[in-house]
Scaffold this active site. Sequence first.
Site, PDB file in Angstrom:
ATOM      1  N   CYS A  78      37.889  43.105  38.802  1.00  0.00           N
ATOM      2  CA  CYS A  78      38.126  44.059  37.722  1.00  0.00           C
ATOM      3  C   CYS A  78      39.549  43.885  37.203  1.00  0.00           C
ATOM      4  O   CYS A  78      40.521  44.042  37.950  1.00  0.00           O
ATOM      5  CB  CYS A  78      37.909  45.482  38.229  1.00  0.00           C
ATOM      6  SG  CYS A  78      38.279  46.742  36.999  1.00  0.00           S
ATOM      7  N   VAL A  79      39.671  43.570  35.933  1.00  0.00           N
ATOM      8  CA  VAL A  79      40.980  43.283  35.359  1.00  0.00           C
ATOM      9  C   VAL A  79      41.896  44.503  35.408  1.00  0.00           C
ATOM     10  O   VAL A  79      43.080  44.379  35.732  1.00  0.00           O
ATOM     11  CB  VAL A  79      40.851  42.704  33.925  1.00  0.00           C
ATOM     12  CG1 VAL A  79      40.238  43.720  32.971  1.00  0.00           C
ATOM     13  CG2 VAL A  79      42.189  42.210  33.410  1.00  0.00           C
TER      14      VAL A  79
END
Length: 128
Positions: A78-79
């Site tokens: 997840c960025v």
Amino acid sequence: MRFAIVVTGPAYGTQQASSAFQFAQALIAEGHELSSVFFYREGVYNANQLTSPASDEFDLVRGWQQLNTQHGVALNICVAAALRRGVVDETEAGRLGLASSNLQTGFTLSGLGALAEASLTCDRVVQF
């Protein structure tokens, strides 16, 4: 059967990530398809190439990387969670003016859309 795994625990300090890794290996050994692993929250630390476990400990970060190279399992992190925790690729490091990146090869910064897609295309999603 097609599986996706969600990992929310760090590489070291809890059992979540190591249990997920062992589960992933068991799935593949039993002939199931593991399409992706999504690392969320503290799980993004599994993609930090700067981890350096003791010589008598299993290197979980490199273990995930081998899962990617040997079996083609997508390793999405997840960025947003990664940036909050200082795990960045070269593109994000440049955009943020950071001196270097630390995302391990084989991992990809991605949004929650990757998790949603895995949920829709897999028979089972298992969270650790």
